[in-house]
Enzyme design. Structure first.
Site, PDB file in Angstrom:
ATOM      1  CG  ASP A 310     -55.499  46.955  83.874  1.00  0.00           C
ATOM      2  OD1 ASP A 310     -56.714  47.162  83.930  1.00  0.00           O
ATOM      3  OD2 ASP A 310     -54.977  45.871  84.204  1.00  0.00           O
ATOM      4  CD  GLU A 505     -60.495  41.922  83.585  1.00  0.00           C
ATOM      5  OE1 GLU A 505     -59.652  41.240  84.170  1.00  0.00           O
ATOM      6  OE2 GLU A 505     -60.200  42.745  82.707  1.00  0.00           O
TER       7      GLU A 505
HETATM    8  C1  GLC Z   1     -56.821  42.984  84.825  1.00  0.00           C
HETATM    9  C2  GLC Z   1     -57.658  44.055  85.460  1.00  0.00           C
HETATM   10  C3  GLC Z   1     -57.074  44.621  86.719  1.00  0.00           C
HETATM   11  C4  GLC Z   1     -56.227  43.571  87.409  1.00  0.00           C
HETATM   12  C5  GLC Z   1     -55.055  43.238  86.504  1.00  0.00           C
HETATM   13  C6  GLC Z   1     -54.160  42.137  87.084  1.00  0.00           C
HETATM   14  O1  GLC Z   1     -56.919  43.031  83.453  1.00  0.00           O
HETATM   15  O2  GLC Z   1     -58.096  45.123  84.636  1.00  0.00           O
HETATM   16  O3  GLC Z   1     -58.156  45.063  87.542  1.00  0.00           O
HETATM   17  O4  GLC Z   1     -55.760  44.072  88.653  1.00  0.00           O
HETATM   18  O5  GLC Z   1     -55.460  42.885  85.196  1.00  0.00           O
HETATM   19  O6  GLC Z   1     -54.860  40.931  87.154  1.00  0.00           O
END
Ligand code: GLC
Length: 588
Positions: A310, A505
């Site tokens: 991630d 988030e």
């Molecule tokens: C974010 C998220 C993830 C997402 C990624 C790209 O921090 O945790 O779910 O797909 O980054 O945006």
């Protein structure tokens, strides 16, 4: 001179040496068009092994890098670093945000990749988690929690299909979705991104979504492996968050029983990539957990796609970026969402391979997994996107399905002889922070990462839907402030649409999710001038309404319905019945 050289036979030898030298140096340059990996009639494994055998170490390293598109300062770097994947993070839009400019942006990057020596196509990823929601004009579906309330696998499959059509119309071929996390603590800012707290519902809807999504040259991603959604409140490693990016403290039996089944189901449904959560399990960062990433996911469950980390997830392992990278890749991460510094990544990888810290077999294994996903998604065999495909984006047909999803997501929390409302009421009062606000209907991950409060996207607000539903003789009195003049005659019904401002988030982590004092005041104002009152809650999770709910006639959970707010009125006025059920516990 030439005659002398010829007579002594020097020229032919020199000629042979030069040609041989050219052959070996060009072995990495000139690829015969009939190369096996270009032949769509061959099996994926044959094509993968042929391509892998032609790749240089540098080209293999580039496939392991996932780079945020603004970090590419010179598109020729895509070829010179062999970069295999780009992403638009939340809000990673072209300067002018239209479907056409999205297609042009992605095509520019894809052309740069096609000009590379082996013409390995790019994966281009976005978070199209409730429609292609970065793109202005796209159909915005209810967020996953609302879809969890529908429990309708056919509907969710169709949403996956439509999402694939709209993202592939812009050249995008990778969706970081579905979230298959099983939410436990709904104070978590990502609650609305999950389908439910019930792993069976999560599994069924994830499979349905993937079945629809992976049908149009698009690859899905099951995320965030493993146990994301079960973190302990207050454990976040991010000082600005409370639970997101935190610590899951669970015994393995519970972890396997609750959180593993949706990933196993996604693997059985053919998901080609799995994203690692930005959390720790019992003290170990998931990106460093060889047992979970390799022993369980790849060996026990037989996952043959690739594991992607991630955003900054690998950096959590160690402040030493080199050590963090080596640890993550050896644990089983195949592609690293860097997301910025691909040059340092390349340097670190070369150092790790030269020293043996990362074996060449492991590099080949990760590269093979990524290539296999690209071939099985059809990326080597696609045709250029036609401009008319752009017309599917936000089409009436797609919006009709989104409106159906809104209807089916609504959950009736309370009704004392109030619903359905009469379309022929003479006087209806409407107010509330989410009554006329497409941004609040849509929530986070809409145009911008944190969403856009206000009416900045096309669609119908809940107020629009009410106006469209009632008779021409019905007077609708709407106040955006929620304040109304005193009067003697009470309205037939007061409709107050309240809830949460957009967030995404950890920014949405909230120790006590509840209605704002402003919304509570508006409810009082409307109750004072209405015979009865219905409260519609637009939120990413349950809100604590226990202190007030007894004084309300009717209460509806609308979750985050997205762009088609008219779906709310379809049920409010009785054209459709309430069918939604709670996907998570809502204390009343
Ligand atoms: C974010 C998220 C993830 C997402 C990624 C790209 O921090 O945790 O779910 O797909 O980054 O945006």
């Amino acid at each position: 001179m030439n005659i002398i050289l010829l007579r002594r036979g020097i020229l032919p030898v020199a000629f042979i040496i030069v040609i041989t030298g050219l052959f070996f140096s060009m072995r990495h340059i000139a690829i015969p068009f009939h190369a096996l990996y270009r032949d769509a009639s061959l099996t994926i494994d044959v094509r993968v092994e042929d391509l892998l055998s032609r790749m240089t170490t540098n080209e293999k390293i580039g496939q392991l890098a996932l780079v945020e598109k603004n970090s590419i300062t010179d598109t020729s770097d895509i070829s010179s670093y062999g970069i295999g994947a780009l992403l638009s993070g939340g809000g990673g839009n072209p300067i002018q945000n239209t479907p056409k400019t999205w297609l042009a942006m992605v095509n520019d990057f894809q052309h740069a990749a096609q000009n590379s020596r082996l013409s390995i196509p790019l994966l281009y990823g976005v978070d199209a988690i409730h429609g292609h929601s970065n793109v202005l004009g796209a159909t915005i579906f209810p967020h996953a929690l609302g879809l969890g309330a529908t429990k309708d696998t056919d509907l969710v499959r169709r949403i996956g299909e439509i999402t694939a059509q709209e993202i592939s119309a812009t050249g995008v071929n990778w969706n970081f979705s579905p979230t298959v996390d099983v939410v436990d603590d709904t104070r978590w800012g990502r609650t609305y991104e999950t389908f439910s707290s019930n792993p069976i519902i999560v599994s069924e809807l994830s499979v349905a979504y993937l079945t629809g999504l992976q049908s149009e040259f698009v690859m899905g991603t099951a995320k965030h492996y493993l146990g994301t959604g079960a973190m302990a409140w207050g454990s976040s490693t991010n000082p600005d968050f409370k639970i997101d990016q935190g610590a899951t403290l669970l015994d393995e039996t519970t972890m396997r029983a609750t959180h593993l089944p949706p990933f196993a189901a996604a693997i059985d449904a053919g998901v080609n990539s799995i994203m690692v959560g930005h959390i720790s399990w019992n003290g170990v960062e998931l990106s460093a957990n060889h047992y979970l990433l390799t022993d369980v996911l790849k060996n026990e469950l037989g996952f043959d796609g690739f594991v992607v980390s991630d955003w900054n997830g690998v950096d959590e392992i160690s402040s030493d970026k080199y050590l963090a990278m080596v640890t993550a890749i050896n644990a089983g991460v195949d592609m690293i969402m860097l997301p910025f510094d691909y040059k340092t990544f390349t340097t670190h990888m070369k150092r790790a391979l030269d020293s043996g810290a990362i074996s060449r077999e492991r590099l080949d294994d990760a590269t093979r997994r990524i290539l296999r996903a690209k071939f099985s998604t059809g990326l080597f065999d696609t045709e250029p996107v036609e401009d008319e495909e752009l017309l599917t984006i936000g089409s009436p047909k797609h919006r009709t399905v989104a409106r159906e999803a809104v209807r089916k997501s609504m959950v009736l929390l309370k009704d004392v002889n109030t619903l359905p409302l009469n379309k022929n009421f003479s006087h209806i009062v409407v107010a509330g922070s989410s009554a006329n606000n497409l941004g609040r209907q849509s929530g986070g991950w809409t145009i911008e990462w944190q969403g856009v409060d206000g009416n900045w996207i096309p669609g119908t607000t809940i107020l629009d839907g009410i106006k469209n539903a009632v008779s021409e003789n019905t007077k609708i009195e709407y106040s955006d402030t929620g304040f109304f003049s005193a009067r003697n005659e009470r309205a037939d019904i007061g409709i107050v649409i309240v809830g949460e401002a957009p967030y995404a988030e950890g920014a949405g982590d909230n120790e006590h999710p509840e209605l704002s004092t402003e919304d509570l005041q508006i409810i009082k104002n409307v109750k004072a001038i209405s015979k009865k009152t219905v409260i519609i809650i637009v939120s990413g999770r349950p809100l604590d309404i226990r202190p007030y709910v007894d004084s309300w006639d009717a209460v509806i959970a609308a979750w985050l319905p997205g762009s088609e707010g008219n779906g709310i009125a379809d049920v409010l006025f009785g054209d459709y019945l309430f069918t939604g059920t709670l996907p998570v516990n809502w204390p009343l």
